[in-house]
Design an enzyme around this catalytic site. Structure first.
Site, PDB file in Angstrom:
ATOM      1  N   LYS A   7      85.006  -3.526  52.205  1.00  0.00           N
ATOM      2  CA  LYS A   7      86.303  -4.179  51.954  1.00  0.00           C
ATOM      3  C   LYS A   7      87.211  -4.019  53.172  1.00  0.00           C
ATOM      4  O   LYS A   7      87.742  -4.996  53.708  1.00  0.00           O
ATOM      5  CB  LYS A   7      86.971  -3.575  50.696  1.00  0.00           C
ATOM      6  N   ARG A  22      91.684  -1.181  40.577  1.00  0.00           N
ATOM      7  CA  ARG A  22      90.450  -0.403  40.463  1.00  0.00           C
ATOM      8  C   ARG A  22      90.198   0.047  39.028  1.00  0.00           C
ATOM      9  O   ARG A  22      89.200   0.708  38.774  1.00  0.00           O
ATOM     10  CB  ARG A  22      90.549   0.837  41.355  1.00  0.00           C
ATOM     11  N   ARG A  30      79.659   6.932  57.432  1.00  0.00           N
ATOM     12  CA  ARG A  30      81.090   6.845  57.768  1.00  0.00           C
ATOM     13  C   ARG A  30      81.688   8.238  57.964  1.00  0.00           C
ATOM     14  O   ARG A  30      82.562   8.439  58.809  1.00  0.00           O
ATOM     15  CB  ARG A  30      81.842   6.083  56.672  1.00  0.00           C
ATOM     16  N   ARG A  81      86.223  11.114  57.091  1.00  0.00           N
ATOM     17  CA  ARG A  81      87.062  11.064  55.891  1.00  0.00           C
ATOM     18  C   ARG A  81      86.611  12.096  54.872  1.00  0.00           C
ATOM     19  O   ARG A  81      85.424  12.223  54.569  1.00  0.00           O
ATOM     20  CB  ARG A  81      87.004   9.657  55.277  1.00  0.00           C
ATOM     21  N   ARG A 121      82.302   9.522  43.282  1.00  0.00           N
ATOM     22  CA  ARG A 121      82.897   8.204  43.539  1.00  0.00           C
ATOM     23  C   ARG A 121      82.036   7.100  42.914  1.00  0.00           C
ATOM     24  O   ARG A 121      82.553   6.122  42.393  1.00  0.00           O
ATOM     25  CB  ARG A 121      83.047   7.971  45.052  1.00  0.00           C
TER      26      ARG A 121
END
Ligand code: B4P
Length: 331
Positions: free
Chosen positions: A14, A89, A128, A134, A146
């Site tokens: 996204k 969400r 990532r 992160r 998640r």
């Protein structure tokens, strides 16, 4: 205003694609994830509350993200719409968004979902973590949470938006970033992304956006159509010109052209039939000149020495200049 939602599991891409889409269609990109990370970095009360939840792979409370969204809806000006990335969400957030938009006489125009498998979510987030560091990608446990949170709380939105008739999906695993982006652009191009007839406030925010888009084109300029419908055969547009933008010397055989300078500084240059310069009109700066009406059949071009924004009006539907309406001139 148009309201688009970019949807998908964590790591679907996204954030990777939102900027390019927003820039192409003059949308305000709103990433709730980015907004929350800024709050955490700034150490605000909201950030302190969100930090632990995000780092454990949980969602932050609905009212927190909804407050941020509502604030942006009220304060954002000069765009044709919003691209919501990562919001809603939960079904509650979707219902609250519908309610908020209904109060403004608006609705969600389309939900564009980038779909990837759980295995790809794991692979992407682990990768990532090595690039961006992160905290919400940092451990297998957080990533698993998640994924579970996505299936339990976010995935039900697919049925919600299918029922509303606005759900569209592309595969986020059809290839690399470029391949996915091509699919997204195909989808957007097939939708009604025209903003003809929408209310447009012509402020610095709009000029800044057009300036950004102008930087991305070899022509170094960008126009913004101000007609009411596609059947409207007048030409009324804004143009943002960057220094170095080269416009051929041309004429219009069937219409005057009115050019008003809204910002910056530029020259309008008129030419004789033999290609020699007939007149140079400085607009903006200390010149005290802000516009010109160029008569039919007069050869002309413009030269921008710094950023300039113009409003231009002509009769008749737009068409490319025919070869007989272009004058070869040494400049
Ligand atoms: P977000 O910031 O929204 O992030 P995301 O879902 O993890 O990722 P995104 O889909 O944007 O992936 P990206 O482009 O980076 O959310 C973070 C957290 O904030 C949430 O977990 C939640 O706690 C909180 N939050 C946010 N919104 C909320 C809300 N509305 N309510 C409650 N809580 C909320 O892509 C991922 C990686 O894949 C990148 O490294 C990228 O380079 C790579 N990639 C992308 N496309 C690829 C492709 N085609 N091929 C190969 N790699 C690709």
């Amino acid at each position: 205003m148009k309201f688009y939602i970019l949807f998908g599991p964590p790591g679907a891409g996204k954030g990777t694609h939102a900027g390019a889409i927003a820039s192409k269609y003059n949308l305000k990109h709103v990433s709730t994830g980015e907004l929350l990370r800024s709050e955490i970095a700034a150490g605000t009360e909201l950030g302190k509350m969100a930090k632990n939840l995000i780092e454990a792979g949980n969602l932050v409370p609905d009212y927190v993200v909804e407050g941020m969204i509502e604030h942006l809806f009220h304060t954002t000006k000069g765009v044709a719409g919003f691209l919501l990335d990562g919001f809603p969400r939960t079904v509650q957030q979707a219902e609250d968004l519908d309610h908020l938009l209904a109060q403004r006489g608006e609705k969600v125009n389309a939900v564009i979902s980038i779909m990837i498998s759980d295995a790809t979510v794991r692979e992407r987030l682990k990768h990532r973590a090595t690039v961006e560091g992160r905290a919400d990608d940092a451990s297998d446990e957080t990533i698993s949470n998640r994924i579970v949170t996505y299936h339990k709380k976010t995935e039900p939105l697919i049925a919600y938006y299918k029922q509303a008739g606005v759900y569209r999906e592309v595969s986020g695993e059809c290839g690399g970033v470029e391949a996915v982006r091509a699919q997204l652009f195909d989808l957007f191009n097939g939708m009604d992304t025209s903003f003809l007839g929408e209310q447009v406030v012509m402020d610095n925010a709009l000029f800044d956006l057009l300036e950004q888009q102008a930087h991305d084109t070899p022509r170094l300029r960008m126009n913004y159509d101000l007609r009411n419908t596609t059947e409207d055969d007048s030409q009324r547009m804004l143009n943002v010109w960057l220094p170095g933008s080269k416009l051929e010397v041309h004429r219009h055989q069937h219409s005057n052209e009115t050019v008003l300078l809204l910002k910056g500084k530029m020259d309008v240059v008129l030419y004789n039939d033999d290609g020699t310069e007939a007149q140079r009109i400085h607009m903006g700066g200390d010149s005290g000149v802000y516009g010109i009406n160029i008569p039919k059949n007069v050869w002309h071009t413009v030269e921008a020495f710094k950023l300039a924004v113009t409003f231009t009006a002509k009769d008749g539907a737009w068409a490319p200049n025919a070869p007989e309406d272009i004058l070869e001139v040494k400049r």
